[in-house]
Motif scaffolding. Structure first.
Motif, mmCIF file in Angstrom:
data_model
loop_
_atom_site.group_PDB
_atom_site.id
_atom_site.type_symbol
_atom_site.label_atom_id
_atom_site.label_comp_id
_atom_site.label_asym_id
_atom_site.label_seq_id
_atom_site.Cartn_x
_atom_site.Cartn_y
_atom_site.Cartn_z
ATOM 1 N N ALA A 117 8.347 10.431 17.249
ATOM 2 C CA ALA A 117 7.462 10.178 16.095
ATOM 3 C C ALA A 117 7.953 8.947 15.327
ATOM 4 C CB ALA A 117 7.416 11.401 15.182
ATOM 5 N N GLY A 118 9.255 8.821 15.185
ATOM 6 C CA GLY A 118 9.806 7.663 14.470
ATOM 7 C C GLY A 118 9.436 6.356 15.158
ATOM 8 N N LEU A 119 9.534 6.344 16.484
ATOM 9 C CA LEU A 119 9.168 5.128 17.243
ATOM 10 C C LEU A 119 7.687 4.814 17.063
ATOM 11 C CD1 LEU A 119 10.997 5.441 20.679
ATOM 12 C CD2 LEU A 119 11.288 3.658 18.940
ATOM 13 N N TRP A 120 6.856 5.835 17.190
ATOM 14 C CA TRP A 120 5.405 5.629 17.041
ATOM 15 C C TRP A 120 5.075 5.110 15.639
ATOM 16 C CZ3 TRP A 120 3.382 10.936 19.282
ATOM 17 C CH2 TRP A 120 3.465 10.905 20.686
ATOM 18 N N LEU A 121 5.702 5.725 14.633
ATOM 19 C CA LEU A 121 5.410 5.314 13.251
ATOM 20 C C LEU A 121 5.765 3.846 13.044
ATOM 21 C CD1 LEU A 121 6.713 8.476 11.338
ATOM 22 C CD2 LEU A 121 4.355 7.625 11.320
ATOM 23 N N LYS A 122 6.934 3.438 13.554
ATOM 24 C CA LYS A 122 7.338 2.042 13.363
ATOM 25 C C LYS A 122 6.341 1.108 14.031
ATOM 26 C CE LYS A 122 11.723 3.213 14.359
ATOM 27 N NZ LYS A 122 13.145 3.032 14.744
ATOM 28 N N GLU A 123 5.873 1.505 15.208
ATOM 29 C CA GLU A 123 4.894 0.647 15.890
ATOM 30 C C GLU A 123 3.593 0.578 15.081
ATOM 31 O OE1 GLU A 123 4.014 1.617 20.040
ATOM 32 O OE2 GLU A 123 2.099 0.575 19.782
ATOM 33 N N LEU A 124 3.098 1.726 14.661
ATOM 34 C CA LEU A 124 1.823 1.758 13.928
ATOM 35 C C LEU A 124 1.901 1.004 12.603
ATOM 36 C CD1 LEU A 124 1.029 5.535 14.515
ATOM 37 C CD2 LEU A 124 -0.420 3.629 15.293
ATOM 38 N N LEU A 125 3.065 1.084 11.965
ATOM 39 C CA LEU A 125 3.200 0.498 10.629
ATOM 40 C C LEU A 125 3.694 -0.948 10.679
ATOM 41 C CD1 LEU A 125 4.729 3.648 8.886
ATOM 42 C CD2 LEU A 125 2.406 2.769 8.626
ATOM 43 N N GLY A 126 3.892 -1.452 11.889
ATOM 44 C CA GLY A 126 4.298 -2.852 12.034
ATOM 45 C C GLY A 126 5.723 -3.113 11.577
ATOM 46 N N LEU A 127 6.599 -2.134 11.744
ATOM 47 C CA LEU A 127 7.986 -2.280 11.287
ATOM 48 C C LEU A 127 8.920 -2.487 12.481
ATOM 49 C CD1 LEU A 127 7.950 0.514 8.557
ATOM 50 C CD2 LEU A 127 7.497 -1.946 8.323
ATOM 51 N N PRO A 128 10.102 -3.071 12.244
ATOM 52 C CA PRO A 128 10.999 -3.349 13.368
ATOM 53 C C PRO A 128 11.393 -2.073 14.121
ATOM 54 C CG PRO A 128 11.849 -4.276 11.308
ATOM 55 C CD PRO A 128 10.643 -3.496 10.955
ATOM 56 N N ALA A 129 11.351 -2.138 15.449
ATOM 57 C CA ALA A 129 11.687 -0.963 16.259
ATOM 58 C C ALA A 129 13.139 -0.548 16.037
ATOM 59 C CB ALA A 129 11.436 -1.281 17.736
ATOM 60 N N SER A 130 13.971 -1.487 15.589
ATOM 61 C CA SER A 130 15.400 -1.188 15.414
ATOM 62 C C SER A 130 15.696 -0.488 14.084
ATOM 63 C CB SER A 130 16.194 -2.497 15.471
ATOM 64 O OG SER A 130 15.663 -3.375 14.482
ATOM 65 N N ALA A 131 14.699 -0.331 13.214
ATOM 66 C CA ALA A 131 14.959 0.255 11.887
ATOM 67 C C ALA A 131 15.368 1.717 12.001
ATOM 68 C CB ALA A 131 13.708 0.127 11.009
ATOM 69 N N ALA A 263 3.450 3.676 -0.097
ATOM 70 C CA ALA A 263 3.130 5.106 0.002
ATOM 71 C C ALA A 263 1.838 5.334 0.781
ATOM 72 C CB ALA A 263 3.020 5.720 -1.388
ATOM 73 N N PHE A 264 0.803 4.556 0.425
ATOM 74 C CA PHE A 264 -0.429 4.620 1.236
ATOM 75 C C PHE A 264 -0.719 3.263 1.859
ATOM 76 C CE2 PHE A 264 -1.450 4.008 -3.221
ATOM 77 C CZ PHE A 264 -2.292 2.921 -3.215
ATOM 78 N N GLY A 265 -0.377 2.172 1.112
ATOM 79 C CA GLY A 265 -0.786 0.839 1.550
ATOM 80 C C GLY A 265 -0.175 0.392 2.865
ATOM 81 N N GLN A 266 1.001 0.922 3.204
ATOM 82 C CA GLN A 266 1.636 0.506 4.463
ATOM 83 C C GLN A 266 0.725 0.813 5.655
ATOM 84 O OE1 GLN A 266 4.779 -1.082 4.429
ATOM 85 N NE2 GLN A 266 4.389 -1.515 6.589
ATOM 86 N N TRP A 267 -0.182 1.793 5.461
ATOM 87 C CA TRP A 267 -1.068 2.171 6.572
ATOM 88 C C TRP A 267 -2.139 1.130 6.860
ATOM 89 C CZ3 TRP A 267 0.122 5.666 10.069
ATOM 90 C CH2 TRP A 267 1.193 6.499 9.752
ATOM 91 N N ALA A 268 -2.285 0.147 5.964
ATOM 92 C CA ALA A 268 -3.207 -0.963 6.257
ATOM 93 C C ALA A 268 -2.757 -1.684 7.532
ATOM 94 C CB ALA A 268 -3.257 -1.927 5.077
ATOM 95 N N ALA A 269 -1.485 -1.539 7.873
ATOM 96 C CA ALA A 269 -0.966 -2.177 9.093
ATOM 97 C C ALA A 269 -1.662 -1.656 10.345
ATOM 98 C CB ALA A 269 0.541 -1.935 9.207
ATOM 99 N N ALA A 270 -2.244 -0.464 10.248
ATOM 100 C CA ALA A 270 -2.891 0.119 11.434
ATOM 101 C C ALA A 270 -4.280 -0.471 11.676
ATOM 102 C CB ALA A 270 -2.990 1.635 11.265
ATOM 103 N N SER A 271 -4.738 -1.332 10.768
ATOM 104 C CA SER A 271 -6.094 -1.875 10.913
ATOM 105 C C SER A 271 -6.072 -3.396 11.070
ATOM 106 C CB SER A 271 -6.913 -1.522 9.667
ATOM 107 O OG SER A 271 -7.961 -2.449 9.491
ATOM 108 N N PRO A 272 -6.658 -3.912 12.149
ATOM 109 C CA PRO A 272 -6.730 -5.370 12.306
ATOM 110 C C PRO A 272 -7.449 -6.034 11.134
ATOM 111 C CG PRO A 272 -7.473 -4.249 14.303
ATOM 112 C CD PRO A 272 -7.239 -3.185 13.277
ATOM 113 N N LYS A 273 -8.343 -5.270 10.491
ATOM 114 C CA LYS A 273 -9.107 -5.829 9.379
ATOM 115 C C LYS A 273 -8.258 -6.001 8.104
ATOM 116 C CE LYS A 273 -13.481 -4.654 7.163
ATOM 117 N NZ LYS A 273 -14.492 -3.600 7.120
ATOM 118 N N TYR A 274 -7.318 -5.115 7.900
ATOM 119 C CA TYR A 274 -6.552 -5.118 6.643
ATOM 120 C C TYR A 274 -5.094 -5.538 6.809
ATOM 121 C CZ TYR A 274 -10.605 -2.724 4.755
ATOM 122 O OH TYR A 274 -11.878 -2.425 4.357
ATOM 123 N N ARG A 275 -4.644 -5.632 8.049
ATOM 124 C CA ARG A 275 -3.223 -5.880 8.328
ATOM 125 C C ARG A 275 -2.711 -7.160 7.670
ATOM 126 N NH1 ARG A 275 -3.433 -5.551 14.423
ATOM 127 N NH2 ARG A 275 -3.407 -3.321 13.949
#
Ligand SMILES: Cc1ncc(COP(=O)(O)O)c(C=O)c1O
Length: 474
Positions: A117-131, A263-275
């Protein structure tokens, strides 16, 4: 033994389905008073106990009307998500399995699911895989986890082992931020013993974002002081994002730690429109966000990510001879503030599996569209005013009092009165806020269930309240 479980669990299943199936027609708001709830729930504490099916049946009856249907599609207050079915079912199983997800040895499956889940979350949220990461109770504890790592890192760089020596005598840490921060930030600061006096407000632009020049000036003043810079990915009233691409490199020039409240805004990373709103955010040092808001995982579920895993681990780690540690696997307590803890990764894992990348993108974009429709349609009603058209899923409207002589206090009173009237009517649930010195109705959409029909019904509910109360200005 099995039948002992079967009756209360079947009762819980039936009660759950009844409850969920009524989301569309039942009032969103509570329909009973506190006194009524007390009368029902304050049953005598028995000596002998009560059989489990009766406990569940009576609990369900007693709380009826005292629950807020925040899991349904007509709830637009604060920032509260619902629960996608797979996450809800996985959350039940989490209780059935009842794993202590503190150590790999206590539950290998919970540990591995959390890693995945941690790996998936980092990918979805556009965060470094090494975090480094931690699944915690909410964004509050995500701030705490991230800022504990920041405290460790900044003080270690000055030769101070804060985990061993504490803060007495340590170089004082300051935190630079705009003045629109969420209250969980100072709470985390308090929990960490840094004290809220360490918060130094920095000038922001007209929409509340830190300006590069003000940040640079603040950092240059006392540049040797260990410094955390707090940036927002989604202001709680307006959903505004800071200019990460400009601000983070400036902070790093001075050796500051950058912490992002998404808290909520990081999820904009999941959208090409808002990223694009998050451009450059991946260069921060820590990020706090939630699963129980926009990912629609049941409470309680927040996520902390730290770009310097060694600092996170140093701040959280615990070892003891009576525990069985796993050097190859993830012992969650090495990364989280809790010791014993719920295996909350199962629900996150299930939500991501159910929705997939596309489902999460659609969820984010759909909520943003609904928020825009709600804000613009309510804002266009006679007696309403659009104050902030959503850039993501947060908007603001208000309801000015009628009459040429109406004062700002009258507008505030009228706005609060309309919010209360809409909530009492039960078709939709909104909350109030103060923004730029005005009382406003906040429009926030983060529930996977919200539909166009819910939006229309909510707009109609506000229209009816405005009409009904027009003759009685608050
Ligand atoms: C911007 C922001 N940060 C932090 C939080 C706190 O989140 P939690 O309630 O999950 O601790 C919220 C809650 O709404 C929020 O909107």
């Amino acid at each position: 033994m099995i039948s002992t479980y079967a009756l209360p669990l079947r009762r819980a299943l039936n009660t759950s389905l009844d409850y969920l199936e009524r989301h569309d027609d039942a009032p969103v708001s509570p329909t009973v008073t506190r006194a009524e709830l007390w009368e029902r729930l304050a049953r005598p504490l028995t000596d002998a106990g009560v059989d489990p099916e009766t406990v569940i049946a009576q609990l369900a009856t007693d709380v009826d009307g005292g629950l807020v249907r925040s899991g349904g599609g007509r709830f637009f207050a604060w920032v509260i998500g619902g629960a996608v079915p797979a996450a809800l079912a996985a959350d039940w199983l989490t209780s059935v399995w009842d794993q202590n997800a503190g150590l790999y040895a206590c539950s290998p499956a919970a540990s591995v699911v959390e890693e995945v889940a941690g790996l998936w979350l980092k990918e979805l949220l556009g965060l470094p895989a090494s975090a480094g990461f931690a699944l915690v109770t909410g964004c509050q504890m995500a701030h705490f986890t991230c800022l504990a790592a920041a405290r460790n890192h900044l003080l270690a760089a000055r030769g101070w082992d804060v985990e061993r020596k504490g803060l007495m005598g340590a170089p004082a840490i300051r935190l630079l931020t705009n003045d629109q921060y969420h209250g969980t930030l100072p709470r985390a600061i308090r929990h960490l013993g840094l004290g809220t006096d360490c918060i130094v407000p920095v000038a922001s632009d007209e929409v509340g974002r830190l300006t590069a020049s003000a940040l640079d000036d603040a950092l240059r003043t006392a540049s040797d002081v260990p410094t955390i810079v707090h940036l927002q990915a989604g202001d709680l009233n307006t959903g505004i994002f800071e200019e990460f691409g400009t601000l983070i490199p400036i902070a790093h020039e001075y050796g500051a730690w950058v912490h992002v409240d998404g808290a909520f805004g990081q999820w904009a990373a999941a959208s090409p429109k808002y990223r694009h709103l998050l451009t450059g955010v991946e260069r921060a040092d820590s990020w706090a966000t939630d699963g129980h808001k926009w990912l629609n995982v049941p409470y309680d579920c927040g996520y902390a990510f730290v770009a310097h895993p060694e600092a996170q681990r140093a701040a959280m780690s615990h070892r003891a001879s009576y525990l069985t540690h796993a050097d190859e696997a993830r012992d969650q307590m090495e990364w989280t503030p809790e010791f014993s803890r719920r295996a909350r990764a199962f629900a996150t894992y299930a939500a991501i599996r159910q929705l997939g990348r596309t489902g999460i993108t659609e969820l984010v974009e759909r909520c943003c569209g609904h928020a825009r429709d709600l804000a613009t349609h309510i804002g266009a009603l006679p007696g309403a005013e659009l104050l902030w058209e959503p850039i993501i899923n947060q908007g603001l409207v208000r309801f000015p009092a009628e009459g040429a002589g109406a004062t700002s206090a009258d507008h505030d009173r009228r706005t609060d009165a309309v919010i209360a009237a809409v909530t009492a009517a039960g078709d939709a649930f909104f909350s109030g806020t103060s923004w730029r010195g005005m009382r406003c109705m906040r429009i926030s959409v983060s529930n996977w269930l919200t539909s166009g029909a819910d939006v229309d019904r909510a707009v109609e509910a506000v229209r009816r309240c405005l009409e009904r109360t027009a003759d009685h200005p608050a």
